[in-house]
Each structure stands twice: as C-alpha cells, then as structure tokens.
Design an enzyme around this catalytic site. Structure first.
Site, mmCIF file in Angstrom:
data_model
loop_
_atom_site.group_PDB
_atom_site.id
_atom_site.type_symbol
_atom_site.label_atom_id
_atom_site.label_comp_id
_atom_site.label_asym_id
_atom_site.label_seq_id
_atom_site.Cartn_x
_atom_site.Cartn_y
_atom_site.Cartn_z
ATOM 1 N N ARG A 38 1.049 5.893 -2.141
ATOM 2 C CA ARG A 38 0.685 7.225 -1.646
ATOM 3 C C ARG A 38 0.526 7.171 -0.133
ATOM 4 N NH1 ARG A 38 -5.677 7.477 -3.665
ATOM 5 N NH2 ARG A 38 -6.359 5.619 -2.526
ATOM 6 N N SER A 42 -4.454 0.954 13.328
ATOM 7 C CA SER A 42 -5.131 2.246 13.454
ATOM 8 C C SER A 42 -5.585 2.419 14.892
ATOM 9 C CB SER A 42 -6.358 2.285 12.531
ATOM 10 O OG SER A 42 -7.191 3.397 12.818
ATOM 11 N N TYR A 56 -14.599 -1.554 9.727
ATOM 12 C CA TYR A 56 -13.217 -1.057 9.687
ATOM 13 C C TYR A 56 -12.559 -1.247 11.052
ATOM 14 C CZ TYR A 56 -9.314 2.198 8.997
ATOM 15 O OH TYR A 56 -8.061 2.759 8.904
ATOM 16 N N GLY A 76 0.815 -1.214 0.000
ATOM 17 C CA GLY A 76 0.000 0.000 0.000
ATOM 18 C C GLY A 76 0.842 1.255 0.000
ATOM 19 N N ASN A 106 -2.230 -7.451 -5.003
ATOM 20 C CA ASN A 106 -3.487 -7.268 -4.292
ATOM 21 C C ASN A 106 -3.486 -8.268 -3.147
ATOM 22 O OD1 ASN A 106 -6.132 -7.288 -3.323
ATOM 23 N ND2 ASN A 106 -7.011 -6.880 -5.335
ATOM 24 N N ILE A 130 -4.355 11.082 10.526
ATOM 25 C CA ILE A 130 -3.238 11.383 9.629
ATOM 26 C C ILE A 130 -3.776 12.049 8.369
ATOM 27 C CG2 ILE A 130 -1.212 10.461 8.458
ATOM 28 C CD1 ILE A 130 -1.197 10.022 11.506
ATOM 29 N N ASN A 164 1.091 -2.463 5.320
ATOM 30 C CA ASN A 164 0.378 -1.197 5.423
ATOM 31 C C ASN A 164 -0.907 -1.178 4.592
ATOM 32 O OD1 ASN A 164 0.177 1.889 5.796
ATOM 33 N ND2 ASN A 164 0.305 1.665 3.562
#
Length: 256
Positions: free
Chosen positions: A13, A147, A160, A10, A59, A193, A86
C-alpha cells in the site's frame, strides 16, 4: 533479453505500492514484499493494469527472512536490477522525547534502520555476484526511502527521526562502498505524503500546508515519490551516486 527485476519492500500500500506501480509501468517485473504472508489482491490489481509482478513476504527486521527473500529472487529470476528499500514503521504511540520508551526505540531501529542497512548489504552482495556472472544488460541500482524527518526535529517521535537519519548515512556509506562496482545508491526523502501512515494527522498537516509549510501547497502523493525513484533508476543520475531526491513539495528549501 531477460526482463529486469525490481524488488520493492513495504509495497502492499501507500508509497511502496506507488513505487511498484511506477516501476512496473516502466517495464520491470516487480517483486512486491511486506510482512503479510500473501497478498493476492494487490497482485491482481497490478496485473489488471498490465504490470508483471509477484508477491514475496518478508519481515525485514528478521535476518532469516531477509536472507530468504534474496535466495528466492536468485532462484526464481537469476537477477536483481533494482532494490527499493521502502519498508518502515512509525511509532505505535507518539511520545514526547522525555517519555519515549526503549521498546519503541528498539522497534523502530530494528525495522527502519537495521532492516534497511542489512537489506542494502544483501542486495549489494547479490548484485556484485550477478555482475560477476556476466548478466546481459545488467546495471543494478539501490534506492532507499527515508523521510524529511531525517533532518527535521519532531520531538514527539524522536526515535522515528533518528531511524530515518540513519538511513541517510546508510545511503552515503553504500554509495561510497559500491562505487567501485558501478552500483549507484540513492536516497529519496518523502515529505507530507497522503497515505495511511499520515491519515491520523491529516487535519494538522492540511493546516500546515495551507499555511505555507511547503512551497507547493498540496499533499504529496505516492506517485510523487515514485517519480523520484523512477528518475534515480533511469540511468541518467548514475554519476550522481549518493544523491538525495527530496519528494517534499519544496519543504527542504530554507526560506525567510
């Protein structure tokens, strides 16, 4: 001495790119990875900064692609020193917990949790095999990016939160299992973030930050997370395997 290799998923970006940049600056050859077939632009960007890198698509939700990227790493470089898991996604639509769909739940579990779990498994077995080959200066490490949602309720994106909580346990399990091989495993928990993922909620988050939801009253930056990853793989924290590093501006502090 062969250059040390870091794989960051990941990493086209946002947080992943920030981690790739930091590890490259620390002297690693970085294999960037994401779902896009190719990304010459990000490779060119980092190369101009003096970072040695390549891009390998993967993926992580697909078993064949997970297996292929490790086969490619072995064939190209013969070593893997750092694995940073990540890659992850947010819900396509934020739905209340009473309305969340199975489709959204399965998508987030498949990518964020199942993908990360089996990337850890493949990385672990790859690293153990490389240890047995007697590679020079070989002290592999794994870092999982979760997270603050791993322990913070957000009822409009419950799937999530659950996926990130699962990453926390994945980290503990692999830290336990790999201790006998001397392979530390760490978790970094980003807070609020400033990335593309949070852009749509930036006004809400800015108000929360200004209101003191985090003791450090600013948006986190990808570099803040990357610094925690750099600390985790520095060798200074190896005896603290399983440790969580909170890159969250102090959000995790319980305050009155």
């Amino acid at each position: 001495m062969a250059k040390k290799i870091a794989l960051v998923t990941g990493s086209r970006r946002g947080i992943g790119l920030g981690i790739a940049r930091k590890l490259g600056q620390a002297g690693y050859f970085v294999a960037l990875s994401a779902t896009a077939a190719q990304d010459d632009d990000v490779v060119a960007e980092l190369t101009q900064e003096g970072i040695d890198c390549t891009y390998i698509p993967c993926n992580i939700a697909h078993a064949d692609e997970r297996a292929r990227i490790f086969e490619e790493i072995r064939a190209r470089y013969g070593r893997l020193d750092v694995m940073v898991n990540n890659a992850g996604v947010a819900p396509n639509v934020r739905l209340d917990l009473l309305e969340t769909t199975e489709e959204s739940f399965d998508r987030l579990m498949g990518i964020n949790l199942k993908g990360t779990f089996f990337m850890c498994q493949l990385a672990a077995n790859t690293m153990i095999g490389m240890q047995q080959q007697g590679l020079e200066d070989y002290t592999p490490r794994i870092v999982n990016i979760s997270s603050m949602s791993a322990y913070t309720s957000s009822v409009n994106r419950g799937e999530y939160c659950i996926s990130k909580a699962g990453i926390s346990m994945t980290t503990q399990l692999f830290a336990d299992r790999l201790a006998e091989y001397g392979i530390p495993v760490f978790e970094v928990r980003p807070g609020i973030i400033q990335t593309d993922m949070t852009a749509g909620m930036s006004e809400k988050y800015q108000k929360l930050i200004e209101g003191g939801v985090t003791p450090i009253r600013r948006f986190g930056q990808p570099a803040d997370v990357a610094n925690c990853v750099a600390a985790a793989v520095s060798g200074l924290l190896d005896f603290a395997t399983g440790q969580v590093l909170n890159a969250d501006g102090g959000f995790h502090i319980r305050r009155l």
